[in-house]
Design a protein around this motif. Structure first.
Motif, mmCIF file in Angstrom:
data_model
loop_
_atom_site.group_PDB
_atom_site.id
_atom_site.type_symbol
_atom_site.label_atom_id
_atom_site.label_comp_id
_atom_site.label_asym_id
_atom_site.label_seq_id
_atom_site.Cartn_x
_atom_site.Cartn_y
_atom_site.Cartn_z
ATOM 1 N N PHE A 8 0.865 -1.182 0.000
ATOM 2 C CA PHE A 8 0.000 0.000 0.000
ATOM 3 C C PHE A 8 0.901 1.230 0.000
ATOM 4 O O PHE A 8 1.607 1.488 0.971
ATOM 5 C CB PHE A 8 -0.918 -0.018 1.217
ATOM 6 C CG PHE A 8 -1.859 -1.201 1.258
ATOM 7 C CD1 PHE A 8 -3.156 -1.083 0.769
ATOM 8 C CD2 PHE A 8 -1.440 -2.421 1.765
ATOM 9 C CE1 PHE A 8 -4.021 -2.178 0.798
ATOM 10 C CE2 PHE A 8 -2.305 -3.514 1.800
ATOM 11 C CZ PHE A 8 -3.593 -3.390 1.305
ATOM 12 N N ASN A 49 2.519 5.014 0.028
ATOM 13 C CA ASN A 49 2.357 6.204 0.857
ATOM 14 C C ASN A 49 2.491 7.482 0.035
ATOM 15 O O ASN A 49 2.413 8.584 0.575
ATOM 16 C CB ASN A 49 3.389 6.215 1.987
ATOM 17 C CG ASN A 49 3.114 5.117 3.005
ATOM 18 O OD1 ASN A 49 1.966 4.899 3.396
ATOM 19 N ND2 ASN A 49 4.161 4.427 3.425
ATOM 20 N N LYS A 85 -8.989 -2.157 4.177
ATOM 21 C CA LYS A 85 -7.714 -1.439 4.333
ATOM 22 C C LYS A 85 -7.796 -0.012 3.780
ATOM 23 O O LYS A 85 -7.350 0.936 4.426
ATOM 24 C CB LYS A 85 -6.599 -2.211 3.625
ATOM 25 C CG LYS A 85 -6.325 -3.603 4.200
ATOM 26 C CD LYS A 85 -5.566 -3.559 5.496
ATOM 27 C CE LYS A 85 -4.119 -3.228 5.290
ATOM 28 N NZ LYS A 85 -3.334 -3.364 6.544
ATOM 29 N N THR A 86 -8.378 0.128 2.594
ATOM 30 C CA THR A 86 -8.443 1.455 1.980
ATOM 31 C C THR A 86 -9.489 2.347 2.657
ATOM 32 O O THR A 86 -9.304 3.573 2.750
ATOM 33 C CB THR A 86 -8.757 1.333 0.475
ATOM 34 O OG1 THR A 86 -9.977 0.586 0.294
ATOM 35 C CG2 THR A 86 -7.630 0.626 -0.250
ATOM 36 N N LYS A 98 -10.325 2.322 5.848
ATOM 37 C CA LYS A 98 -9.776 2.789 7.122
ATOM 38 C C LYS A 98 -8.801 3.941 6.925
ATOM 39 O O LYS A 98 -8.742 4.875 7.731
ATOM 40 C CB LYS A 98 -9.086 1.636 7.846
ATOM 41 C CG LYS A 98 -10.042 0.634 8.465
ATOM 42 C CD LYS A 98 -9.273 -0.427 9.229
ATOM 43 C CE LYS A 98 -10.237 -1.395 9.925
ATOM 44 N NZ LYS A 98 -9.508 -2.438 10.691
ATOM 45 N N SER A 99 -8.021 3.862 5.848
ATOM 46 C CA SER A 99 -7.040 4.922 5.591
ATOM 47 C C SER A 99 -7.674 6.139 4.924
ATOM 48 O O SER A 99 -7.053 7.214 4.853
ATOM 49 C CB SER A 99 -5.920 4.388 4.692
ATOM 50 O OG SER A 99 -6.436 3.996 3.423
ATOM 51 N N ASN A 100 -8.912 5.954 4.429
ATOM 52 C CA ASN A 100 -9.625 7.048 3.760
ATOM 53 C C ASN A 100 -8.811 7.619 2.595
ATOM 54 O O ASN A 100 -8.731 8.835 2.393
ATOM 55 C CB ASN A 100 -9.980 8.166 4.756
ATOM 56 C CG ASN A 100 -11.037 9.110 4.209
ATOM 57 O OD1 ASN A 100 -11.863 8.715 3.373
ATOM 58 N ND2 ASN A 100 -11.026 10.362 4.664
ATOM 59 N N ARG A 101 -8.234 6.715 1.820
ATOM 60 C CA ARG A 101 -7.429 7.118 0.673
ATOM 61 C C ARG A 101 -8.084 6.644 -0.624
ATOM 62 O O ARG A 101 -8.602 5.536 -0.696
ATOM 63 C CB ARG A 101 -6.015 6.524 0.773
ATOM 64 C CG ARG A 101 -5.163 7.086 1.899
ATOM 65 C CD ARG A 101 -3.824 6.379 1.946
ATOM 66 N NE ARG A 101 -2.909 6.997 2.899
ATOM 67 C CZ ARG A 101 -1.653 6.558 3.119
ATOM 68 N NH1 ARG A 101 -1.205 5.510 2.453
ATOM 69 N NH2 ARG A 101 -0.892 7.194 3.985
ATOM 70 N N THR A 106 -7.509 5.046 -3.978
ATOM 71 C CA THR A 106 -6.393 4.156 -4.309
ATOM 72 C C THR A 106 -6.658 3.423 -5.623
ATOM 73 O O THR A 106 -7.722 2.806 -5.803
ATOM 74 C CB THR A 106 -6.188 3.119 -3.183
ATOM 75 O OG1 THR A 106 -6.045 3.804 -1.939
ATOM 76 C CG2 THR A 106 -4.954 2.275 -3.445
#
Length: 243
Positions: A126, A128, A162-163, A165-168, A170
């Motif tokens: 993932f 950064n 996963k995505t 939770k990160s609020n990204r 992607t």
């Protein structure tokens, strides 16, 4: 003439020559003389052996005695009940050491590189940083991976969590660049109908040439391929033996 007289002349008649012939031929050798010659021959033979041969013989005898001594000790130890406890204790100690060593090796063997996440036989990276869709593909190829291609519902759920939770936003390896409205993965496979449910409501809408798919919120979204977003790389995990 008596018998004594007749014997002496007969002995004299042999003469020195005949007597020498009898001596050299061995006729006059007595058992005593023969025994002496045997002892003399044996002593000569041992002398021929030399000190080195005698030393070798002594070493051979010593080695034989030492071997017999060791065998006797082993037999005695095997009969001693207390030795069985010691034997078992030593085996247990060795087993514990091997167990710790195996655990250490297992820790050294990583199915995925550092900063990658393992899931169901695959490794996921993932990012950064952000790149556009095409540069994200290149970034994954540089590390021997592929912009993520989703194969199962379990994998989709794992990545979505996963995505989210990160609020990204992607990138994934899905687009309709080849044919508008026909979505296919980077490995050439087409998007299954069972996967259509993962699109966010109203998506994909292809508004403004949105030809590349991304994770956004709780589902998928189509977006412009030139936009910079995070990305996910995927590759097969390494095999670590458990034997």
């Amino acid at each position: 003439m008596d018998m004594g007289d007749t014997t002496e002349p007969m002995a004299r008649q042999l003469g020195p020559i005949e007597e020498e012939e009898l001596i050299t031929s061995g006729i006059r050798h007595s058992p005593k003389d023969f025994g002496f010659r045997q002892f003399h021959s044996l002593r000569s033979f041992t002398g021929c052996l030399g000190r080195s041969h005698a030393l070798l013989l002594l070493q051979l005898i010593s080695l034989t005695l030492f071997t017999v001594f060791l065998v006797a000790i082993l037999i005695q130890v095997s009969k001693d009940p207390s030795s069985e406890g010691l034997e078992h204790s030593k085996q247990e100690e060795i087993y514990q050491e091997l167990t710790h060593l195996k655990a250490g090796v297992a820790r050294l063997c990583r199915p995925c590189p550092w900063e990658w996440t393992f899931f169901q036989g695959n490794c996921y990276f993932f990012s950064n940083t952000q790149r556009n869709w095409h540069d994200s593909i290149a970034a994954c190829q540089e590390v021997g991976a592929q912009l993520v291609v989703i194969k199962t519902a379990e994998e989709q759920n794992f990545l979505q969590v996963k995505t989210s939770k990160s609020n990204r936003f992607t990138w994934m390896g899905l687009s309709d660049l080849k044919h508008e409205g026909t979505w296919h993965w980077l490995d050439g496979s087409y998007l299954l109908l069972s996967f259509m449910k993962y699109w966010n409501k109203g998506e994909p809408n292809s508004s403004g040439e949105e030809d590349c798919a991304e994770f956004r919120g709780e589902g998928w979204n189509d977006s412009k391929c030139d936009d910079n977003k995070f990305w996910i790389c995927k590759k097969t995990a390494a095999s670590c033996s458990n034997n």
